[in-house]
Design a protein around this motif. Structure first.
Motif, PDB file in Angstrom:
ATOM      1  N   PRO A   4      19.732  41.365 -15.892  1.00 39.64           N
ATOM      2  CA  PRO A   4      21.054  40.781 -16.137  1.00 39.64           C
ATOM      3  C   PRO A   4      22.124  41.857 -16.198  1.00 39.64           C
ATOM      4  CG  PRO A   4      19.777  40.839 -18.165  1.00 39.64           C
ATOM      5  CD  PRO A   4      18.848  41.257 -17.076  1.00 39.64           C
ATOM      6  N   SER A   5      23.354  41.435 -16.004  1.00 37.57           N
ATOM      7  CA  SER A   5      24.464  42.387 -16.059  1.00 37.57           C
ATOM      8  C   SER A   5      24.790  42.801 -17.494  1.00 37.57           C
ATOM      9  CB  SER A   5      25.714  41.783 -15.408  1.00 37.57           C
ATOM     10  OG  SER A   5      26.053  40.555 -16.041  1.00 37.57           O
ATOM     11  N   ASP A   6      24.423  41.975 -18.467  1.00 39.80           N
ATOM     12  CA  ASP A   6      24.670  42.310 -19.863  1.00 39.80           C
ATOM     13  C   ASP A   6      23.742  43.434 -20.320  1.00 39.80           C
ATOM     14  OD1 ASP A   6      26.511  40.288 -19.910  1.00 39.80           O
ATOM     15  OD2 ASP A   6      25.163  38.812 -20.827  1.00 39.80           O
ATOM     16  N   GLU A   7      24.168  44.141 -21.357  1.00 41.67           N
ATOM     17  CA  GLU A   7      23.362  45.229 -21.909  1.00 41.67           C
ATOM     18  C   GLU A   7      22.060  44.684 -22.487  1.00 41.67           C
ATOM     19  OE1 GLU A   7      24.098  49.078 -24.815  1.00 41.67           O
ATOM     20  OE2 GLU A   7      25.248  47.252 -25.132  1.00 41.67           O
ATOM     21  N   GLU A   8      20.961  45.314 -22.118  1.00 40.95           N
ATOM     22  CA  GLU A   8      19.639  44.912 -22.599  1.00 40.95           C
ATOM     23  C   GLU A   8      19.137  45.884 -23.659  1.00 40.95           C
ATOM     24  OE1 GLU A   8      16.528  43.011 -19.650  1.00 40.95           O
ATOM     25  OE2 GLU A   8      17.539  44.674 -18.654  1.00 40.95           O
ATOM     26  N   SER A   9      18.343  45.364 -24.571  1.00 39.63           N
ATOM     27  CA  SER A   9      17.615  46.264 -25.453  1.00 39.63           C
ATOM     28  C   SER A   9      16.526  46.957 -24.646  1.00 39.63           C
ATOM     29  CB  SER A   9      16.988  45.500 -26.617  1.00 39.63           C
ATOM     30  OG  SER A   9      15.901  44.713 -26.151  1.00 39.63           O
ATOM     31  N   LEU A  10      16.064  48.080 -25.134  1.00 37.58           N
ATOM     32  CA  LEU A  10      14.985  48.786 -24.451  1.00 37.58           C
ATOM     33  C   LEU A  10      13.730  47.924 -24.401  1.00 37.58           C
ATOM     34  CD1 LEU A  10      13.979  51.363 -23.107  1.00 37.58           C
ATOM     35  CD2 LEU A  10      13.442  52.260 -25.381  1.00 37.58           C
ATOM     36  N   ALA A  11      13.464  47.191 -25.482  1.00 29.55           N
ATOM     37  CA  ALA A  11      12.288  46.310 -25.504  1.00 29.55           C
ATOM     38  C   ALA A  11      12.388  45.243 -24.421  1.00 29.55           C
ATOM     39  CB  ALA A  11      12.146  45.670 -26.880  1.00 29.55           C
ATOM     40  N   ALA A  12      13.550  44.624 -24.271  1.00 33.95           N
ATOM     41  CA  ALA A  12      13.716  43.582 -23.254  1.00 33.95           C
ATOM     42  C   ALA A  12      13.591  44.154 -21.849  1.00 33.95           C
ATOM     43  CB  ALA A  12      15.072  42.904 -23.437  1.00 33.95           C
ATOM     44  N   PHE A  13      14.169  45.323 -21.645  1.00 30.53           N
ATOM     45  CA  PHE A  13      14.108  45.959 -20.320  1.00 30.53           C
ATOM     46  C   PHE A  13      12.666  46.270 -19.932  1.00 30.53           C
ATOM     47  CE2 PHE A  13      13.992  49.773 -17.696  1.00 30.53           C
ATOM     48  CZ  PHE A  13      14.870  49.470 -16.669  1.00 30.53           C
ATOM     49  N   VAL A  14      11.920  46.905 -20.841  1.00 29.88           N
ATOM     50  CA  VAL A  14      10.541  47.306 -20.533  1.00 29.88           C
ATOM     51  C   VAL A  14       9.648  46.076 -20.359  1.00 29.88           C
ATOM     52  CG1 VAL A  14       8.502  48.486 -21.430  1.00 29.88           C
ATOM     53  CG2 VAL A  14      10.756  49.547 -21.638  1.00 29.88           C
ATOM     54  N   THR A  15       9.815  45.080 -21.207  1.00 25.29           N
ATOM     55  CA  THR A  15       9.002  43.874 -21.097  1.00 25.29           C
ATOM     56  C   THR A  15       9.263  43.173 -19.764  1.00 25.29           C
ATOM     57  OG1 THR A  15       9.017  43.583 -23.496  1.00 25.29           O
ATOM     58  CG2 THR A  15       8.443  41.665 -22.174  1.00 25.29           C
ATOM     59  N   ARG A  16      10.523  43.090 -19.372  1.00 26.55           N
ATOM     60  CA  ARG A  16      10.871  42.429 -18.115  1.00 26.55           C
ATOM     61  C   ARG A  16      10.274  43.153 -16.914  1.00 26.55           C
ATOM     62  NH1 ARG A  16      14.914  43.503 -14.787  1.00 26.55           N
ATOM     63  NH2 ARG A  16      16.066  44.767 -16.304  1.00 26.55           N
ATOM     64  N   ARG A  17      10.329  44.473 -16.946  1.00 33.51           N
ATOM     65  CA  ARG A  17       9.896  45.222 -15.761  1.00 33.51           C
ATOM     66  C   ARG A  17       8.400  45.555 -15.786  1.00 33.51           C
ATOM     67  NH1 ARG A  17      13.453  45.714 -12.108  1.00 33.51           N
ATOM     68  NH2 ARG A  17      11.644  46.388 -10.887  1.00 33.51           N
ATOM     69  N   LEU A  18       7.844  45.840 -16.954  1.00 37.81           N
ATOM     70  CA  LEU A  18       6.483  46.373 -17.024  1.00 37.81           C
ATOM     71  C   LEU A  18       5.523  45.530 -17.849  1.00 37.81           C
ATOM     72  CD1 LEU A  18       7.554  50.081 -17.570  1.00 37.81           C
ATOM     73  CD2 LEU A  18       6.541  49.156 -15.489  1.00 37.81           C
ATOM     74  N   GLY A  19       6.047  44.572 -18.600  1.00 36.50           N
ATOM     75  CA  GLY A  19       5.183  43.704 -19.379  1.00 36.50           C
ATOM     76  C   GLY A  19       5.050  44.129 -20.824  1.00 36.50           C
ATOM     77  N   PRO A  20       4.582  43.221 -21.685  1.00 35.51           N
ATOM     78  CA  PRO A  20       4.508  43.488 -23.132  1.00 35.51           C
ATOM     79  C   PRO A  20       3.490  44.567 -23.514  1.00 35.51           C
ATOM     80  CG  PRO A  20       3.513  41.366 -22.599  1.00 35.51           C
ATOM     81  CD  PRO A  20       4.200  41.835 -21.358  1.00 35.51           C
ATOM     82  N   ARG A  21       2.424  44.705 -22.734  1.00 37.81           N
ATOM     83  CA  ARG A  21       1.407  45.705 -23.065  1.00 37.81           C
ATOM     84  C   ARG A  21       1.983  47.125 -22.993  1.00 37.81           C
ATOM     85  NH1 ARG A  21      -3.968  46.169 -25.130  1.00 37.81           N
ATOM     86  NH2 ARG A  21      -4.741  48.204 -24.470  1.00 37.81           N
ATOM     87  N   VAL A  22       2.742  47.415 -21.956  1.00 37.03           N
ATOM     88  CA  VAL A  22       3.338  48.742 -21.818  1.00 37.03           C
ATOM     89  C   VAL A  22       4.337  48.993 -22.937  1.00 37.03           C
ATOM     90  CG1 VAL A  22       4.802  50.181 -20.337  1.00 37.03           C
ATOM     91  CG2 VAL A  22       2.936  48.841 -19.344  1.00 37.03           C
ATOM     92  N   LEU A  23       5.106  47.976 -23.307  1.00 35.98           N
ATOM     93  CA  LEU A  23       6.034  48.135 -24.425  1.00 35.98           C
ATOM     94  C   LEU A  23       5.281  48.448 -25.706  1.00 35.98           C
ATOM     95  CD1 LEU A  23       8.815  47.850 -25.829  1.00 35.98           C
ATOM     96  CD2 LEU A  23       8.278  45.418 -26.105  1.00 35.98           C
ATOM     97  N   GLU A  24       4.258  47.658 -25.995  1.00 37.47           N
ATOM     98  CA  GLU A  24       3.560  47.738 -27.276  1.00 37.47           C
ATOM     99  C   GLU A  24       2.777  49.038 -27.435  1.00 37.47           C
ATOM    100  OE1 GLU A  24      -0.286  45.446 -28.347  1.00 37.47           O
ATOM    101  OE2 GLU A  24       1.372  44.166 -29.005  1.00 37.47           O
ATOM    102  N   ARG A  25       2.105  49.458 -26.363  1.00 40.04           N
ATOM    103  CA  ARG A  25       1.183  50.582 -26.493  1.00 40.04           C
ATOM    104  C   ARG A  25       1.720  51.913 -25.986  1.00 40.04           C
ATOM    105  NH1 ARG A  25      -2.445  49.925 -30.399  1.00 40.04           N
ATOM    106  NH2 ARG A  25      -3.160  47.766 -30.430  1.00 40.04           N
ATOM    107  N   LEU A  26       2.779  51.898 -25.170  1.00 44.01           N
ATOM    108  CA  LEU A  26       3.291  53.145 -24.620  1.00 44.01           C
ATOM    109  C   LEU A  26       4.739  53.417 -25.031  1.00 44.01           C
ATOM    110  CD1 LEU A  26       1.824  53.000 -20.992  1.00 44.01           C
ATOM    111  CD2 LEU A  26       0.846  54.063 -23.023  1.00 44.01           C
ATOM    112  N   VAL A  27       5.627  52.487 -24.759  1.00 49.07           N
ATOM    113  CA  VAL A  27       7.043  52.736 -25.009  1.00 49.07           C
ATOM    114  C   VAL A  27       7.366  52.710 -26.500  1.00 49.07           C
ATOM    115  CG1 VAL A  27       9.386  51.885 -24.610  1.00 49.07           C
ATOM    116  CG2 VAL A  27       7.715  51.899 -22.746  1.00 49.07           C
ATOM    117  N   ASP A  28       6.795  51.754 -27.227  1.00 48.09           N
ATOM    118  CA  ASP A  28       7.054  51.675 -28.665  1.00 48.09           C
ATOM    119  C   ASP A  28       6.691  52.976 -29.384  1.00 48.09           C
ATOM    120  OD1 ASP A  28       7.336  49.629 -31.217  1.00 48.09           O
ATOM    121  OD2 ASP A  28       5.741  51.103 -31.510  1.00 48.09           O
ATOM    122  N   PRO A  29       5.502  53.538 -29.218  1.00 41.41           N
ATOM    123  CA  PRO A  29       5.210  54.797 -29.902  1.00 41.41           C
ATOM    124  C   PRO A  29       6.052  55.962 -29.387  1.00 41.41           C
ATOM    125  CG  PRO A  29       3.393  54.173 -28.449  1.00 41.41           C
ATOM    126  CD  PRO A  29       4.313  53.000 -28.539  1.00 41.41           C
TER     127      PRO A  29
END
Length: 460
Positions: free
Chosen positions: A133-158
């Motif tokens: 979207p054109s609106d500002e995204e949170s990092l969590a929303a961006f990563v989940t949209r592009r890479l899925g929740p697993r990558v957010l939870e186990r890689l990006v979050d830490p």
């Protein structure tokens, strides 16, 4: 009031940014005064030697990139620089109560337990995901949209916990990780964009020798050596002064000059003023002058972080500590954000036969833990790490360092805040603001940003 003198430029704050700015001005032959509130330079670059233990109160390493290489060479520090142990490329993340190593080669990704089938599916789908979207995204929303929740939870979050001590649900993707957002904008895919940039970087020429590229480094005395050396070379310039234990209480505009009044009553004045201080300090100094400039600065959040340094006998830790450190995802439900292995990275950080751990507590999600006493901090760190690292004995040495306002958070709305700051700055010719609250929190970013601001001010 006694006058401390007229200068071409005043720089307030002798952290990494202020030191680099003052050095650029001094090299250009400008009359510059650098004012620092504390008794030492370096800001959060602070190293401490206690008997045979050496700890960092703040950052432990810097990444060698061309601007940093040029600075270190210019400062005659290249001969002192220490490259981290090659094992530093190995990073661990807690997974179901056990340390799991991140893959270091692309062909190791499919079988890595941190990625899993869910993460692998997200990676495979990523090149086909449309732009966001054109609106500002949170990092969590961006990563989940592009890479899925697993990558957010186990890689990006830490990772976010280790770098920002932050919360990916609050951080702005465009402000905190602008390179990722740019890859999507330009290439439509993080993977395609990453491969394109890798190909371009390999074809391009670098002013830095290959053996230093991307290396993590420090110095035998610790990272504070870099700050101290900058202070030394600034002091060699006849038209440059550096004054510590000199807290600025008020700034004002008087005609064509900026005036800084310090706590002992002295007044410094110059046509150019660089405030290289934390955002809350800048907000306090600027509020009487321009509330619209101070307000967005005051909105930038700095959560507390405590650094718990623990020394153990080597025999009392089962894990080989053969890496940079270990990060702990929020889903693991532990208070500790992560731990670094300094004695595995550089020599002489711990006595022979011992290990040194640097443990981080607090941050945006758990600020309350930092208010507990030292014994509670130490106990929490050991409780969180005992099973992960196989700790079987009590520490033989310990130290707790507290940062009540540690790392600025580039949260949702940060880019709008920066735009408001820049718009307000246009009303104040000769005033520049700098610090790790914009354009990158890493030491290398601060040094490079300070250099560029110093060069820009010197050219006015």
């Amino acid at each position: 009031m006694p006058e401390a003198g007229e200068r071409d430029a005043l720089v307030v704050g002798a952290g990494a940014t202020g030191l680099a700015a003052a050095w650029s001005l001094a090299k250009a032959g400008r009359r510059v005064a650098l004012l620092e509130a504390s008794t030492r330079v370096g800001g959060n670059l602070r190293s401490e030697r206690a008997d045979e233990w050496q700890i960092e109160h703040g950052p432990n390493t810097v990444i060698m990139k061309p601007p940093l290489y040029e600075l270190i060479e210019e400062l005659s520090l290249l001969g002192e620089a220490q490259s981290a142990n090659p094992n530093s490329r190995k990073r661990f993340i807690a997974l179901h109560g056990r340390p799991a190593a991140l893959p270091t080669r692309i062909w190791n990704v499919p079988g890595n337990p941190l990625i899993g089938w869910g993460g692998l599916g997200g990676l495979l789908r990523e090149p086909f995901v449309g732009r966001g979207p054109s609106d500002e995204e949170s990092l969590a929303a961006f990563v989940t949209r592009r890479l899925g929740p697993r990558v957010l939870e186990r890689l990006v979050d830490p990772f976010v916990s280790g770098v920002y001590a932050g919360d990916p649900q609050r951080l702005s993707a465009a402000a905190a990780m602008p390179r990722l957002v740019e890859l999507e904008r330009v290439h439509g895919s993080l993977i395609r964009g990453g491969l394109a940039r890798l190909f371009t970087s390999r074809r391009g020429r670098s002013t830095m020798p290959r053996e230093w590229r991307g290396k993590l480094l420090s110095f035998p005395q610790g990272l504070q050596r870099l700050a101290d050396r900058l202070a030394e070379v600034i002091a060699t310039r006849p038209d440059a002064t550096l004054t510590c234990n000199c807290r600025v209480q008020r700034i004002a505009r008087e005609g064509e000059y900026w005036v800084a009044e310090v706590d002992d009553g002295r007044r410094w004045q110059a046509r150019q003023l660089v405030l290289a201080v934390p955002a809350p300090v800048a907000a306090r100094l600027l509020a009487p002058l321009d509330p619209a400039l101070a307000e967005p600065l005051a909105e930038i959040v700095y959560p507390p972080v405590n650094v718990v340094s623990l020394g153990f006998r080597r025999a009392d830790i089962a894990h080989p500590l053969d890496g940079f450190g270990l990060l702990i995802p929020h889903v693991e439900q532990r208070q500790t954000l992560g731990v670094l292995f300094p004695s595995s990275l550089f020599p002489n950080r711990a006595p022979a036969g011992h290990h040194l751990l640097n443990v981080f507590l607090g941050g945006r999600r758990s600020p309350q833990i930092t208010e507990e006493d030292d014994a509670t901090q130490i106990g929490q760190a050991i409780a969180d790490l005992s099973d992960l690292l196989g700790i079987g004995g009590a520490p033989v040495w310990q130290r707790v360092v507290r940062w009540p306002q540690a790392i600025p958070q580039y949260e949702i709305g940060h880019l709008d805040r920066l735009a408001a700051i820049d718009a307000a700055l246009a009303r104040h010719p000769g005033l520049s603001l700098a610090g790790n609250w914009r354009d990158g929190i890493a030491v290398g970013d601060c040094l490079d940003n300070g250099r560029r601001i110093g060069e820009r001010v010197a050219g006015r």
